[in-house]
Structure formats: C-alpha cells, structure tokens
Motif scaffolding. Structure first.
Motif, PDB file in Angstrom:
ATOM      1  N   THR A  45      16.173 -88.018   7.284  1.00 24.99           N
ATOM      2  CA  THR A  45      16.661 -87.081   8.294  1.00 24.99           C
ATOM      3  C   THR A  45      18.182 -87.186   8.354  1.00 24.99           C
ATOM      4  O   THR A  45      18.779 -88.060   7.712  1.00 24.99           O
ATOM      5  CB  THR A  45      16.074 -87.385   9.687  1.00 24.99           C
ATOM      6  N   CYS A  46      18.790 -86.354   9.153  1.00 27.66           N
ATOM      7  CA  CYS A  46      20.249 -86.306   9.273  1.00 27.66           C
ATOM      8  C   CYS A  46      20.847 -87.655   9.655  1.00 27.66           C
ATOM      9  O   CYS A  46      21.929 -88.020   9.212  1.00 27.66           O
ATOM     10  CB  CYS A  46      20.662 -85.276  10.319  1.00 27.66           C
ATOM     11  N   THR A  47      20.113 -88.401  10.498  1.00 27.88           N
ATOM     12  CA  THR A  47      20.655 -89.655  11.025  1.00 27.88           C
ATOM     13  C   THR A  47      20.820 -90.739   9.964  1.00 27.88           C
ATOM     14  O   THR A  47      21.492 -91.735  10.213  1.00 27.88           O
ATOM     15  CB  THR A  47      19.781 -90.196  12.168  1.00 27.88           C
ATOM     16  N   GLU A  48      20.227 -90.566   8.801  1.00 29.51           N
ATOM     17  CA  GLU A  48      20.408 -91.553   7.727  1.00 29.51           C
ATOM     18  C   GLU A  48      21.880 -91.649   7.327  1.00 29.51           C
ATOM     19  O   GLU A  48      22.404 -92.743   7.133  1.00 29.51           O
ATOM     20  CB  GLU A  48      19.563 -91.190   6.505  1.00 29.51           C
ATOM     21  N   CYS A  49      22.549 -90.522   7.222  1.00 29.87           N
ATOM     22  CA  CYS A  49      23.946 -90.504   6.774  1.00 29.87           C
ATOM     23  C   CYS A  49      24.933 -90.177   7.889  1.00 29.87           C
ATOM     24  O   CYS A  49      26.088 -90.580   7.825  1.00 29.87           O
ATOM     25  CB  CYS A  49      24.124 -89.471   5.663  1.00 29.87           C
ATOM     26  N   VAL A  52      25.124 -88.316  14.644  1.00 27.44           N
ATOM     27  CA  VAL A  52      24.830 -86.974  15.151  1.00 27.44           C
ATOM     28  C   VAL A  52      25.733 -86.567  16.307  1.00 27.44           C
ATOM     29  O   VAL A  52      25.746 -85.403  16.699  1.00 27.44           O
ATOM     30  CB  VAL A  52      23.347 -86.799  15.528  1.00 27.44           C
ATOM     31  N   GLN A  53      26.507 -87.501  16.854  1.00 26.34           N
ATOM     32  CA  GLN A  53      27.493 -87.156  17.873  1.00 26.34           C
ATOM     33  C   GLN A  53      28.755 -86.580  17.227  1.00 26.34           C
ATOM     34  O   GLN A  53      29.521 -85.874  17.870  1.00 26.34           O
ATOM     35  CB  GLN A  53      27.867 -88.385  18.716  1.00 26.34           C
ATOM     36  N   ASN A  54      28.976 -86.911  15.945  1.00 24.95           N
ATOM     37  CA  ASN A  54      30.142 -86.434  15.201  1.00 24.95           C
ATOM     38  C   ASN A  54      29.768 -86.384  13.719  1.00 24.95           C
ATOM     39  O   ASN A  54      29.888 -87.379  13.006  1.00 24.95           O
ATOM     40  CB  ASN A  54      31.334 -87.370  15.428  1.00 24.95           C
ATOM     41  N   PHE A  55      29.313 -85.239  13.265  1.00 24.25           N
ATOM     42  CA  PHE A  55      28.800 -85.110  11.905  1.00 24.25           C
ATOM     43  C   PHE A  55      29.854 -85.364  10.827  1.00 24.25           C
ATOM     44  O   PHE A  55      29.503 -85.645   9.688  1.00 24.25           O
ATOM     45  CB  PHE A  55      28.142 -83.746  11.701  1.00 24.25           C
ATOM     46  N   THR A  56      31.136 -85.277  11.153  1.00 20.26           N
ATOM     47  CA  THR A  56      32.170 -85.536  10.146  1.00 20.26           C
ATOM     48  C   THR A  56      32.559 -87.007  10.073  1.00 20.26           C
ATOM     49  O   THR A  56      33.326 -87.395   9.198  1.00 20.26           O
ATOM     50  CB  THR A  56      33.432 -84.695  10.423  1.00 20.26           C
ATOM     51  N   ASP A  57      32.023 -87.827  10.960  1.00 23.40           N
ATOM     52  CA  ASP A  57      32.294 -89.272  10.953  1.00 23.40           C
ATOM     53  C   ASP A  57      31.767 -89.859   9.647  1.00 23.40           C
ATOM     54  O   ASP A  57      30.604 -89.698   9.305  1.00 23.40           O
ATOM     55  CB  ASP A  57      31.609 -89.919  12.158  1.00 23.40           C
ATOM     56  N   ASN A  58      32.627 -90.536   8.912  1.00 29.48           N
ATOM     57  CA  ASN A  58      32.219 -91.080   7.618  1.00 29.48           C
ATOM     58  C   ASN A  58      32.079 -92.599   7.645  1.00 29.48           C
ATOM     59  O   ASN A  58      32.224 -93.251   6.619  1.00 29.48           O
ATOM     60  CB  ASN A  58      33.191 -90.646   6.517  1.00 29.48           C
ATOM     61  N   SER A  59      31.776 -93.172   8.796  1.00 29.50           N
ATOM     62  CA  SER A  59      31.716 -94.628   8.908  1.00 29.50           C
ATOM     63  C   SER A  59      30.424 -95.231   8.363  1.00 29.50           C
ATOM     64  O   SER A  59      30.399 -96.406   8.018  1.00 29.50           O
ATOM     65  CB  SER A  59      31.918 -95.061  10.363  1.00 29.50           C
ATOM     66  N   LYS A  60      29.353 -94.455   8.249  1.00 30.59           N
ATOM     67  CA  LYS A  60      28.106 -95.000   7.716  1.00 30.59           C
ATOM     68  C   LYS A  60      28.196 -95.144   6.197  1.00 30.59           C
ATOM     69  O   LYS A  60      28.700 -94.259   5.498  1.00 30.59           O
ATOM     70  CB  LYS A  60      26.919 -94.095   8.065  1.00 30.59           C
ATOM     71  N   LYS A  61      27.677 -96.265   5.704  1.00 36.62           N
ATOM     72  CA  LYS A  61      27.702 -96.513   4.260  1.00 36.62           C
ATOM     73  C   LYS A  61      26.973 -95.408   3.501  1.00 36.62           C
ATOM     74  O   LYS A  61      27.446 -94.937   2.462  1.00 36.62           O
ATOM     75  CB  LYS A  61      27.074 -97.864   3.943  1.00 36.62           C
ATOM     76  N   SER A  62      25.827 -94.978   4.026  1.00 38.49           N
ATOM     77  CA  SER A  62      25.049 -93.951   3.326  1.00 38.49           C
ATOM     78  C   SER A  62      25.789 -92.620   3.262  1.00 38.49           C
ATOM     79  O   SER A  62      25.586 -91.847   2.329  1.00 38.49           O
ATOM     80  CB  SER A  62      23.674 -93.785   3.964  1.00 38.49           C
ATOM     81  N   PHE A  63      26.669 -92.338   4.218  1.00 35.89           N
ATOM     82  CA  PHE A  63      27.502 -91.130   4.182  1.00 35.89           C
ATOM     83  C   PHE A  63      28.428 -91.212   2.969  1.00 35.89           C
ATOM     84  O   PHE A  63      28.552 -90.275   2.189  1.00 35.89           O
ATOM     85  CB  PHE A  63      28.316 -91.004   5.470  1.00 35.89           C
ATOM     86  N   LYS A  64      29.079 -92.367   2.799  1.00 39.27           N
ATOM     87  CA  LYS A  64      30.021 -92.558   1.689  1.00 39.27           C
ATOM     88  C   LYS A  64      29.297 -92.505   0.343  1.00 39.27           C
ATOM     89  O   LYS A  64      29.777 -91.860  -0.594  1.00 39.27           O
ATOM     90  CB  LYS A  64      30.751 -93.887   1.860  1.00 39.27           C
ATOM     91  N   VAL A  65      28.154 -93.167   0.260  1.00 44.64           N
ATOM     92  CA  VAL A  65      27.379 -93.157  -0.983  1.00 44.64           C
ATOM     93  C   VAL A  65      26.921 -91.736  -1.294  1.00 44.64           C
ATOM     94  O   VAL A  65      27.023 -91.272  -2.435  1.00 44.64           O
ATOM     95  CB  VAL A  65      26.168 -94.119  -0.885  1.00 44.64           C
ATOM     96  N   GLY A  66      26.423 -91.039  -0.280  1.00 42.55           N
ATOM     97  CA  GLY A  66      25.968 -89.666  -0.462  1.00 42.55           C
ATOM     98  C   GLY A  66      27.073 -88.752  -0.957  1.00 42.55           C
ATOM     99  O   GLY A  66      26.854 -87.911  -1.828  1.00 42.55           O
ATOM    100  N   LYS A  67      28.250 -88.929  -0.411  1.00 45.14           N
ATOM    101  CA  LYS A  67      29.393 -88.101  -0.827  1.00 45.14           C
ATOM    102  C   LYS A  67      29.711 -88.338  -2.308  1.00 45.14           C
ATOM    103  O   LYS A  67      29.959 -87.386  -3.053  1.00 45.14           O
ATOM    104  CB  LYS A  67      30.605 -88.426   0.047  1.00 45.14           C
ATOM    105  N   GLU A  68      29.662 -89.590  -2.740  1.00 45.28           N
ATOM    106  CA  GLU A  68      29.906 -89.904  -4.153  1.00 45.28           C
ATOM    107  C   GLU A  68      28.800 -89.333  -5.033  1.00 45.28           C
ATOM    108  O   GLU A  68      29.070 -88.823  -6.113  1.00 45.28           O
ATOM    109  CB  GLU A  68      30.042 -91.411  -4.355  1.00 45.28           C
ATOM    110  N   HIS A  69      27.555 -89.402  -4.559  1.00 47.04           N
ATOM    111  CA  HIS A  69      26.444 -88.848  -5.333  1.00 47.04           C
ATOM    112  C   HIS A  69      26.533 -87.328  -5.413  1.00 47.04           C
ATOM    113  O   HIS A  69      26.147 -86.736  -6.429  1.00 47.04           O
ATOM    114  CB  HIS A  69      25.114 -89.278  -4.736  1.00 47.04           C
TER     115      HIS A  69
END
Length: 112
Positions: A45-49, A52-69
């Motif tokens: 779901t969205c909360t993995e990466c 949800v209070q700030n969708f542009t926040d890139n502090s989660k590791k999975s957000f960074k990994v996802g962006k690279e993928h």
C-alpha cells in the motif's frame, strides 16, 4: 473558513505561476494512476514508501529504494524493454506482486 480559503487561493496562485490548473490536475491524476499500478505490482500500500501526511517526504528507506528502482525501470524502457518488440519493463517484471522479489533460479532452469 477564511484561513482555508486563503490557503486554497495561495495554492492555486502558486500553481498558475508554473502551470495551469488543468495541467496540474492531469499531472497529479497520472501520478496517482502510476502509483496505484506500482503498489499492485509490489503487493504493498502507499504507506510502505510514503508518509501519508506528506507524500513528498523522502525519509523512508523504501521511498529512496523505490525511486532508484523507478530510474532503473526507465533505463530499461529506454534500452529496448519498451514493449515494441518484447516485454515492457515494469516493477512486476521482477517483483511479481511481492515487495521482496524471488531472486533464486527455479529448479527447472538450473544446470544438471
């Protein structure tokens, strides 16, 4: 009420300086559609990466990994995996609906 109205006006005003509201809305709709597809391909779901209070926040590791993928997937599309003569590169290509893709070679494909 006045504060929320001013916030909306400020938000819309900031959009119009860069792009029209219809273009902004369409861009946001396209991003949401792409994110729904990606979440299904990864089985999350969205909360993995996202926070949800700030969708542009890139502090989660999975957000960074996802962006690279996502960059990797785009590179594959630019180098032949664009669906024209073969498969299209997507998250599903490796993940098959799982956050952590199976990376072991199937028994049937191993050398005997």
């Amino acid at each position: 009420m006045i504060f929320s109205l001013l916030s909306v006006l400020f938000f819309v005003g900031s959009i119009t300086s860069a792009e029209s509201v219809p273009k902004f809305v369409k861009k946001e709709e396209n991003i949401r559609e792409e994110m729904v597809t990606i979440s299904r391909e990864l089985g999350v779901t969205c909360t993995e990466c996202h926070n949800v209070q700030n969708f542009t926040d890139n502090s989660k590791k999975s957000f960074k990994v996802g962006k690279e993928h996502m960059k990797l997937t785009q590179m594959l599309k630019e180098n032949g995996f664009d669906g024209k003569k073969g498969p299209t590169a997507t998250c599903y290509m490796c993940h098959r609906g799982k956050l952590m893709p199976e990376y072991k070679e199937p028994q049937s494909a191993q050398a005997h």
